[in-house]
Design an enzyme around this catalytic site. Structure first.
Site, mmCIF file in Angstrom:
data_model
loop_
_atom_site.group_PDB
_atom_site.id
_atom_site.type_symbol
_atom_site.label_atom_id
_atom_site.label_comp_id
_atom_site.label_asym_id
_atom_site.label_seq_id
_atom_site.Cartn_x
_atom_site.Cartn_y
_atom_site.Cartn_z
ATOM 1 N N ASN A 1 70.845 -37.177 67.355
ATOM 2 C CA ASN A 1 71.299 -38.089 66.303
ATOM 3 C C ASN A 1 72.555 -37.477 65.691
ATOM 4 O O ASN A 1 72.472 -36.530 64.914
ATOM 5 C CB ASN A 1 70.188 -38.251 65.258
ATOM 6 C CG ASN A 1 70.636 -39.078 64.064
ATOM 7 O OD1 ASN A 1 71.712 -39.687 64.088
ATOM 8 N ND2 ASN A 1 69.828 -39.102 63.021
ATOM 9 N N LYS B 1 74.539 -38.719 63.611
ATOM 10 C CA LYS B 1 74.746 -39.138 62.210
ATOM 11 C C LYS B 1 76.202 -39.565 62.000
ATOM 12 O O LYS B 1 76.807 -40.117 62.916
ATOM 13 C CB LYS B 1 74.296 -38.022 61.255
ATOM 14 C CG LYS B 1 72.858 -37.560 61.564
ATOM 15 C CD LYS B 1 72.282 -36.654 60.508
ATOM 16 C CE LYS B 1 70.856 -36.255 60.906
ATOM 17 N NZ LYS B 1 70.166 -35.466 59.895
ATOM 18 N N HIS C 1 65.312 -43.853 59.244
ATOM 19 C CA HIS C 1 65.618 -42.424 59.066
ATOM 20 C C HIS C 1 65.566 -42.088 57.573
ATOM 21 O O HIS C 1 65.940 -42.908 56.731
ATOM 22 C CB HIS C 1 67.000 -42.099 59.641
ATOM 23 C CG HIS C 1 67.257 -40.641 59.729
ATOM 24 N ND1 HIS C 1 67.624 -39.891 58.640
ATOM 25 C CD2 HIS C 1 67.137 -39.766 60.766
ATOM 26 C CE1 HIS C 1 67.739 -38.623 59.006
ATOM 27 N NE2 HIS C 1 67.453 -38.520 60.288
ATOM 28 N N GLU D 1 67.425 -40.457 55.754
ATOM 29 C CA GLU D 1 68.717 -40.624 55.048
ATOM 30 C C GLU D 1 68.960 -42.091 54.704
ATOM 31 O O GLU D 1 69.566 -42.408 53.685
ATOM 32 C CB GLU D 1 69.851 -40.031 55.908
ATOM 33 C CG GLU D 1 69.783 -38.508 55.904
ATOM 34 C CD GLU D 1 70.249 -37.843 57.192
ATOM 35 O OE1 GLU D 1 70.916 -38.500 58.012
ATOM 36 O OE2 GLU D 1 69.908 -36.657 57.383
ATOM 37 N N GLU E 1 59.827 -36.577 60.676
ATOM 38 C CA GLU E 1 60.920 -35.744 60.180
ATOM 39 C C GLU E 1 60.666 -35.380 58.714
ATOM 40 O O GLU E 1 61.001 -36.170 57.822
ATOM 41 C CB GLU E 1 62.249 -36.493 60.285
ATOM 42 C CG GLU E 1 62.627 -36.863 61.702
ATOM 43 C CD GLU E 1 64.143 -37.002 61.857
ATOM 44 O OE1 GLU E 1 64.680 -36.348 62.750
ATOM 45 O OE2 GLU E 1 64.777 -37.735 61.078
ATOM 46 N N GLY F 1 68.387 -30.603 58.096
ATOM 47 C CA GLY F 1 69.693 -30.036 57.756
ATOM 48 C C GLY F 1 69.597 -28.848 56.819
ATOM 49 O O GLY F 1 70.604 -28.390 56.289
ATOM 50 N N SER G 1 65.762 -29.482 61.765
ATOM 51 C CA SER G 1 66.226 -28.133 62.112
ATOM 52 C C SER G 1 65.670 -27.613 63.431
ATOM 53 O O SER G 1 65.360 -26.425 63.556
ATOM 54 C CB SER G 1 65.932 -27.150 60.962
ATOM 55 O OG SER G 1 66.614 -27.562 59.786
HETATM 56 P P1 13P Z 1 68.720 -31.583 61.646
HETATM 57 O O1 13P Z 1 68.338 -31.266 63.077
HETATM 58 O O2 13P Z 1 70.164 -31.374 61.348
HETATM 59 O O3 13P Z 1 67.799 -30.932 60.674
HETATM 60 O O4 13P Z 1 68.492 -33.178 61.476
HETATM 61 C C1 13P Z 1 67.292 -33.747 61.880
HETATM 62 C C2 13P Z 1 67.458 -35.210 61.828
HETATM 63 O O5 13P Z 1 67.564 -35.795 60.761
HETATM 64 C C3 13P Z 1 67.506 -35.940 63.097
HETATM 65 O O6 13P Z 1 67.417 -37.315 62.899
#
Ligand code: 13P
Length: 252
Positions: free
Chosen positions: A9, A11, A96, A98, A166, A172, A212
């Site tokens: 992803n 983003k 997601h 976010e 997640e 992140g 992560s």
């Molecule tokens: P990270 O791997 O950067 O923690 O992000 C995970 C994520 O949100 C994947 O959709």
């Protein structure tokens, strides 16, 4: 036996040209004819078509990061399932954290989107997960269960659905859920799905872990019985790291 699925992803990162370069680098890292597990790349909407051209003919699939639940019309700035399908995408990520956190998505909008995508023939990665406050308050199980139940409300067929767990506190942040912590929630999600759809359907459902994931922790996570791959953020922006994670999934 569930085939593992690993999706990068990306983003809100990378221009079209940078996305094309990253997709080329991922393919080069994976090597020709790679088929060890299902792999997807999820660039920005703008780069879907260009990345689609790069991965055409390979086993790597194109994944969108979001969609709208209406067919078309006056929804400025939104992207429909039909538009996404026309770029060659096979999956869309829905709900997601976010999107939930910054764009007001709720279990009911997630549900509308999941219904729309599945009805129109787009496979879905539906994301669930708790915040740090929710984990510390001891409501992880209840919260994730209701995200699963409400997200899937009124949906009869989940054969084209993947769930991504997640934990928001691990996204992140460099903090990964331990393999045991992740497995506990994955097991709970499968139990919820058993109640909703029965054992046979639940045993086919793939549940990815995201938060992560790195080359150094991927194998341990993917070795857990209910972890069927990963949704990778930061590490998917580096082709070698992403390929290492994909290879870890293929070897589990
Ligand atoms: P990270 O791997 O950067 O923690 O992000 C995970 C994520 O949100 C994947 O959709």
């Amino acid at each position: 036996m569930r085939k593992k699925i690993v999706v990068g992803n990306w983003k809100m990162n990378n221009t079209i040209a940078e996305s094309v370069q990253l997709a080329q680098d991922v393919l080069a890292q994976l090597g020709e004819g790679f088929s060890g597990c299902e792999v997807g790349l999820s660039p920005t909407f703008l780069a879907l078509q260009a990345v689609g051209t790069v991965i055409e003919g390979s086993s790597v699939q194109l994944v969108a990061q979001n969609c709208h639940y209406e067919n078309d019309g006056a929804f400025t700035g939104e992207i429909s399932v039909r538009m996404i399908k026309a770029t060659g995408c096979s999956y869309v990520i829905i709900g997601h954290s976010e999107r939930r956190q910054y764009f007001g998505e709720t279990n009911s909008t997630v549900n509308l989107k999941v219904k729309k995508a599945l009805n129109d023939g787009l496979k879905v990665i539906m994301c669930v997960g708790e915040t740090l406050e929710e984990r510390e308050a001891g409501v992880t199980g209840a919260l994730v269960s209701s995200q699963v139940r409400e997200g899937l409300d009124g949906i009869d067929d989940i054969s084209s659905l993947v769930i991504a767990y997640e934990p928001v506190w691990a996204i992140g942040t460099g903090k990964t859920a331990s393999a045991a912590q992740a497995e506990e929630v994955h097991d709970l999600i499968r139990t919820v799905v058993v109640k909703l759809y029965g054992e046979a359907v639940a045993s086919e459902l793939r549940i990815q872990y995201g938060g992560s994931v790195k080359p150094s922790n991927a194998a341990e996570l993917f070795a857990m019985p209910n972890i069927d791959g990963g949704l990778i953020g930061g590490a998917s922006l580096n082709a070698a790291d992403f390929a290492a994670i994909v290879k870890a999934a293929s070897e589990c």
